[in-house]
Write a protein that holds these residues in place. Structure first.
Motif, short mmCIF file in Angstrom:
data_model
loop_
_atom_site.label_atom_id
_atom_site.label_comp_id
_atom_site.label_asym_id
_atom_site.label_seq_id
_atom_site.Cartn_x
_atom_site.Cartn_y
_atom_site.Cartn_z
N ALA A 507 17.31 63.37 4.12
CA ALA A 507 16.72 63.95 5.62
C ALA A 507 17.07 63.15 6.64
CB ALA A 507 15.29 63.71 5.19
N GLY A 508 17.23 61.78 6.58
CA GLY A 508 17.73 60.89 7.53
C GLY A 508 19.09 61.16 8.03
N GLU A 509 20.12 61.73 7.14
CA GLU A 509 21.35 61.87 7.36
C GLU A 509 21.39 63.50 8.16
OE1 GLU A 509 24.33 62.01 4.67
OE2 GLU A 509 24.17 59.93 4.33
N ASP A 510 20.37 64.15 7.88
CA ASP A 510 20.33 65.70 8.65
C ASP A 510 19.99 65.28 10.17
OD1 ASP A 510 21.01 67.14 6.45
OD2 ASP A 510 19.00 67.45 5.80
N ALA A 511 19.14 64.08 9.91
CA ALA A 511 18.41 63.86 11.37
C ALA A 511 19.68 63.25 12.29
CB ALA A 511 17.29 62.88 11.68
N LEU A 512 20.38 62.27 11.52
CA LEU A 512 21.53 61.67 12.26
C LEU A 512 22.38 62.84 12.81
CD1 LEU A 512 23.18 59.09 13.12
CD2 LEU A 512 24.30 59.11 10.75
N ALA A 513 22.78 63.65 11.97
CA ALA A 513 23.78 64.60 12.55
C ALA A 513 23.23 65.60 13.72
CB ALA A 513 24.18 65.80 11.29
N ALA A 514 21.93 65.72 13.63
CA ALA A 514 21.13 66.31 14.75
C ALA A 514 21.29 65.76 15.82
CB ALA A 514 19.73 66.86 14.38
N ALA A 515 21.10 64.37 15.89
CA ALA A 515 21.00 63.37 17.00
C ALA A 515 22.47 63.22 17.56
CB ALA A 515 20.73 62.12 16.44
N ILE A 516 23.43 63.47 16.72
CA ILE A 516 25.00 63.30 17.47
C ILE A 516 25.25 64.58 18.11
CG2 ILE A 516 27.26 63.14 16.75
CD1 ILE A 516 26.53 61.46 14.31
N ALA A 517 24.92 65.77 17.48
CA ALA A 517 24.96 67.10 18.17
C ALA A 517 24.10 67.25 19.51
CB ALA A 517 24.46 68.08 17.23
N GLY A 518 23.07 66.57 19.35
CA GLY A 518 22.08 66.50 20.63
C GLY A 518 22.71 65.67 21.75
N VAL A 519 23.34 64.48 21.45
CA VAL A 519 24.13 63.71 22.29
C VAL A 519 25.24 64.54 23.03
CG1 VAL A 519 25.69 61.67 22.84
CG2 VAL A 519 23.72 61.59 21.42
N ARG A 520 26.16 65.31 22.32
CA ARG A 520 27.17 66.10 22.65
C ARG A 520 26.75 67.17 23.57
NH1 ARG A 520 31.37 67.88 18.29
NH2 ARG A 520 32.39 68.43 20.12
N GLY A 521 25.51 67.84 23.21
CA GLY A 521 24.90 69.06 23.83
C GLY A 521 24.58 68.48 25.07
N ARG A 522 23.97 67.33 25.51
CA ARG A 522 23.56 67.05 26.75
C ARG A 522 24.69 66.53 27.77
NH1 ARG A 522 23.03 61.80 26.88
NH2 ARG A 522 22.41 60.68 25.05
N GLY A 523 25.95 66.38 27.16
CA GLY A 523 27.09 66.02 27.92
C GLY A 523 27.30 64.53 27.85
N GLY A 524 26.83 63.87 26.73
CA GLY A 524 27.05 62.69 26.31
C GLY A 524 28.20 62.46 25.56
N ILE A 525 28.61 60.94 25.07
CA ILE A 525 29.71 60.74 24.36
C ILE A 525 29.22 59.91 23.12
CG2 ILE A 525 31.64 59.24 23.82
CD1 ILE A 525 32.37 60.04 26.80
N ALA A 526 29.46 60.55 21.90
CA ALA A 526 28.97 59.69 20.70
C ALA A 526 30.22 59.16 20.09
CB ALA A 526 28.31 60.74 19.68
N ILE A 527 29.98 57.82 19.47
CA ILE A 527 31.16 57.14 18.93
C ILE A 527 30.34 56.72 17.35
CG2 ILE A 527 32.55 55.19 18.66
CD1 ILE A 527 32.67 55.24 21.78
N VAL A 528 30.81 57.16 16.40
CA VAL A 528 30.33 56.83 15.10
C VAL A 528 31.28 56.01 14.07
CG1 VAL A 528 29.02 57.67 13.09
CG2 VAL A 528 29.00 59.01 15.39
#
Length: 592
Positions: A507-528
């Motif tokens: 469940a935590g990994e699903d939330a992490l994936a959604a968070a990264i997608a959220g950063v991209r969706g609002r025009g941010g940059i994610a580095i993992v």
């Protein structure tokens, strides 16, 4: 100019103290008045013996008593005022310098130069300065020049009284210099050992669970006890030095008073002085030499304050506050670019990562992969600005990070370290980065973006649940997910996650994936930065590192296909490709 006697206005602390010049001048004036009022006791004694006793005049006696009582009242008031002013100056100095001292402690830690064993020496130095300012030491130092005044009064009574008191003053000053010489080295040693002792105790407390699990408690406790014994021995040497010299000084002063009584008695017998002179000279000589006695008694604090003064000024010189820029840049919104970046830990010449070049636009995400010791965490620390770039540049919308104030830069940066460090406070405070101006909507938005809102409301106190010291009240997975919410607070432009799924369940990994997608969706940059492929599901690019170098960068599927390609068999034809590329990685599944 300084109550401490070793500062000047050109130093940072001296400049701060100079702002209280009026208060210091007031203290000096009060000291002058107090030293003049001290004469009242001697004058009263002389008048009683030379006028009242021969005349048996009770009105004269009671009139003198009333006048001297008024003088003593003023003495008490002025002495209390002097002490209060010095205490206020010490507190004001602490309030002004404490934020800068905290900044320097953090800067020294980031540069790999912890001040003392526990890094808290600058704060203790400031405490020593404040404590000395509030003690009787500064008043004694201000009273020292008035010794000459009392010696002059004694000389006016008779030359031999002045000569005797002068000889005693020279001996007392000799005791002062002896105290300085005897306490200088032990005082410095005590300061060093105190820092290491505190650092070791703090380390044992922080790692209590590991020490217990590995059966190391007794051994580490024995190490601390050994350091504590050195501390006690050094403290004992310092106390003995101050105590023995101070005791000898006090005994000599008592003897000197008796000696002056003897000289006065000889003068009376010889008809060269009145009976009142005997007692007046004894009081005056005691008052003349009292500042030396007080200075010796406070020499331990004086030495500690002076050492701290020089040490802090040295830190202010080597770690100056960053200059405030005239132009405040807006938060970045377009791109992150890295060009030929080389990184080394603070204070270390060895380069841990080099040759890094890549560019990410708004809405993109990059996964950083590679075997252990590839330099991934070094890159992360450089991107967040805590490790310096040896060569090359990091730019956000064309500007380097140092063009922003550190707090402003941190506001549009989200960071989740490998080891999540929560601070003592509530869940909400940690998510809000302890910003008192944060609203409930902002905190809940960050928690929702991290997919941790439902978990938080199920805690005993919800968002107001205390996390304990370093988040000890929460599980590792809960700490990591709350740390992710903190990283996403107020939608920072760049979000850097260092092994964000190391303690997460499905469940935590699903939330992490959604968070990264959220950063991209609002025009941010994610580095993992990741070792597990599941963290790379939402990235658009992959950077592959090995041995501190970048070996591949590009679209995720392209890079992953290259590094996942099986190595060339040993029995391959001689004309098979032999170029060693990133595909020849041992254990690449783990690296990816």
């Amino acid at each position: 100019m300084s109550v401490l006697g070793f500062a000047d206005g050109t130093t940072r602390i001296g400049a701060a103290l100079a702002r209280y010049r009026t208060a210091i001048v007031t203290v000096a004036v009060l000291s002058a008045i107090l030293n003049v009022l001290v004469l009242a006791g001697s004058i009263y004694m002389m008048l009683v013996y030379d006028s009242v006793l021969p005349s048996h005049s009770l009105p004269t006696l009671f009139s003198l008593l009333a006048m001297v009582a008024v003088v003593y009242v003023f003495q008490g008031v002025f002495d209390a005022m002097r002490t209060r002013i010095l205490t206020d100056v010490g507190s004001a100095l602490d309030q002004e310098l404490a934020p800068e001292v905290q900044r320097m402690m953090s800067a020294a830690a980031l540069k790999g130069h912890r001040a003392g064993g526990d890094g808290m020496t600058p704060m203790r130095d400031l405490d020593q300065i404040r404590s000395f300012m509030s003690s009787g030491g500064p008043a004694a130092l201000l009273d020292l020049p008035w010794i000459l005044f009392f010696l002059a009064i004694l000389t006016m009574l008779h030359i031999w009284l002045g000569v005797t008191a002068l000889a005693g003053a020279i001996v007392m000053i000799g005791f002062t210099f002896l105290t300085e010489r005897a306490t200088k080295k032990p005082s410095r040693l005590v300061g060093q050992i105190v820092a290491w002792r505190s650092g070791m105790a703090e380390s044992n407390l922080r790692h209590a669970e590991v020490l217990t699990a590995l059966g190391m408690q007794r051994r580490m406790r024995d190490r601390w006890v050994a350091v504590n014994q050195h501390h006690l021995a050094a403290q004992d040497r310092l106390s003995r030095a101050v105590g023995s010299i101070g005791g000898a000084s006090r005994i000599f002063r008592l003897f000197l008073q008796s000696l002056i009584l003897t000289v006065g008695a000889l003068l009376v017998i010889d008809g060269k002085a009145s009976g009142g002179v005997i007692f007046a000279s004894s009081i005056l000589s005691g008052r003349a030499l009292a500042p030396i006695d007080t200075a010796i008694a406070n020499w331990k604090g004086f030495t500690a304050a002076r050492t701290g003064w020089h040490r802090l000024n040295s830190m202010f010189t080597h770690l100056p506050a960053p200059a405030d820029g005239n132009v405040v840049l807006p938060a970045p919104t377009r791109e992150l670019s890295v060009d030929q970046l080389a990184i080394a830990p603070p204070g270390v010449e060895r380069v841990t990562a080099q040759g890094l070049t890549f560019r990410l636009a708004a809405g993109e995400a990059m996964g950083v992969i590679g075997p252990s010791a590839a330099g991934k965490t070094s890159l992360a620390r450089a991107l967040i600005g805590v490790w310096p770039a040896v060569r090359g540049t990091i730019r956000l919308d064309g500007a380097t990070p140092d063009q922003w104030d550190a707090d402003a830069f941190g506001a549009f940066l989200g960071y989740l370290p490998q080891t999540v460090e929560l601070l003592e406070g509530t869940v909400a405070q940690n998510i809000a980065r302890f910003d008192d101006g944060a609203t409930s909507d902002e905190v809940i938005a960050a928690a929702t973006a991290a997919g941790v809102h439902d978990m938080i409301v199920k805690l005993p106190g919800g968002y107001d649940t205390p996390v304990g010291a370093e988040g000890a009240q929460l599980s590792a997975g809960q700490r990591q997910r709350i740390g992710l919410a903190r990283a996403l607070f107020r939608d920072p432009f760049v979000v850097l996650l260092d092994e964000p799924n190391s303690n997460l369940d499905a469940a935590g990994e699903d939330a992490l994936a959604a968070a990264i997608a959220g950063v991209r969706g609002r025009g941010g940059i994610a580095i993992v930065i990741a070792h597990r492929p599941s963290a790379l599901a939402q990235v658009s690019h992959v950077l592959f590192m090995r041995d501190g170098r970048m070996e591949a960068f590009g679209p995720r599927d392209e890079v992953m296909s290259r590094i996942m390609k099986p190595p060339t068999p040993l029995n391959a034809p001689l004309d098979a490709p032999t170029r060693r590329g990133p595909q020849a990685v041992s254990g690449v599944e783990n690296a990816a």
